[in-house]
Write a protein that holds these residues in place. Sequence first.
Motif, PDB file in Angstrom:
ATOM      1  N   HIS A   1     157.905 -11.529 -21.262  1.00 49.44           N
ATOM      2  CA  HIS A   1     159.348 -11.350 -21.390  1.00 49.44           C
ATOM      3  C   HIS A   1     159.763 -11.866 -22.759  1.00 49.44           C
ATOM      4  CE1 HIS A   1     163.594 -11.219 -20.535  1.00 49.44           C
ATOM      5  NE2 HIS A   1     163.365 -10.785 -19.309  1.00 49.44           N
ATOM      6  N   HIS A   2     160.509 -11.048 -23.504  1.00 49.88           N
ATOM      7  CA  HIS A   2     160.840 -11.406 -24.889  1.00 49.88           C
ATOM      8  C   HIS A   2     161.944 -12.450 -24.998  1.00 49.88           C
ATOM      9  CE1 HIS A   2     164.062  -8.567 -24.009  1.00 49.88           C
ATOM     10  NE2 HIS A   2     164.696  -9.037 -25.056  1.00 49.88           N
TER      11      HIS A   2
ATOM     12  N   PRO B   1     160.766 -16.284 -26.090  1.00 47.15           N
ATOM     13  CA  PRO B   1     159.714 -15.455 -25.485  1.00 47.15           C
ATOM     14  C   PRO B   1     158.909 -16.272 -24.486  1.00 47.15           C
ATOM     15  CG  PRO B   1     159.151 -16.046 -27.743  1.00 47.15           C
ATOM     16  CD  PRO B   1     160.562 -16.501 -27.530  1.00 47.15           C
TER      17      PRO B   1
ATOM     18  N   SER C   1     149.582  -7.937 -26.050  1.00 47.85           N
ATOM     19  CA  SER C   1     150.751  -8.702 -25.589  1.00 47.85           C
ATOM     20  C   SER C   1     150.635 -10.173 -26.003  1.00 47.85           C
ATOM     21  CB  SER C   1     150.870  -8.617 -24.068  1.00 47.85           C
ATOM     22  OG  SER C   1     151.209  -7.330 -23.643  1.00 47.85           O
TER      23      SER C   1
END
Length: 283
Positions: free
Chosen positions: A92-93, A105, A66
């Motif tokens: 969270h993108h 992001p 990640s």
Amino acid sequence: DIAQGFAHARRYLNLDTMDPKALERQRERAARAAQRAKREAADEQEKKRRDAEGLWLSGSPLTPSSPPVRYLLGRGIDLRELGKLPGAIRFHHAVWHDHLKRKLPAMVTKCQTLDGRHAATHVTYLDLRGGGWRKLGDYALPEGETKRRQKIIRGPAYSLGAHIQLWKGAVPGKLCDMPEGSAVECSEGIEDGLSYAMANRGARVLAAGTLGIIGELRLPPTVSRFNILAQNDADPEPIAALEDAIRKQQLRAKAEGIVRTIGQRRPPVGIKDWNDWLRGAGA
């Protein structure tokens, strides 16, 4: 003259000529308005809390690849050495950035109340540069002023006295279930807290997100020592904010009748913060 001022105010508000029944009705209206304002404020706070929780829930739990894990590794924090990826942190993108007016992001981290309820979400905006993930860099605001806007807290973390649970250490479970005589370490930022946990695996480590929230953070009565992982700041503003946080925690413990030591830990002189110390930066 203050006495004349009050007399004028009473005349202006018709309090001198108002009969007792009319005065009582006015007081009742004022009380209802105050209650209504209190309910509206509570509803607004709950809306912000739910929105913040939704933001975090829409993120992805960490995996070894990640972006937040890779970002932290670039800061010298190898989560593989801890043996566990922090459950409070997600990726969270696309999180809206208020100043840049676009989605970016981000590392999104849960801020929770003493009993584990989601209170707010700490957002660290990330940028993929030079083949690696880093914090969002400097940028120019529309009016030409250059500022750094890398982090933000969404939700009522301050008013709810919330904390970020980074590392549970030797004692598992919620903060509120810690045994009598426990010690808690608390940093301002996530990176400092994880840096401390890297070298102190048995410690219970929290982060606040800001120095101001450290002063408001709620602790269970079983915590007898609260250590703030301070930085070696030269700027008067964070120094004053740290002193204010210590004072507030001392007053809170006294008001609750709890015997608790409020202490500080600092990196060696010449090293600004705990992450710098971990990375070997500084003196």
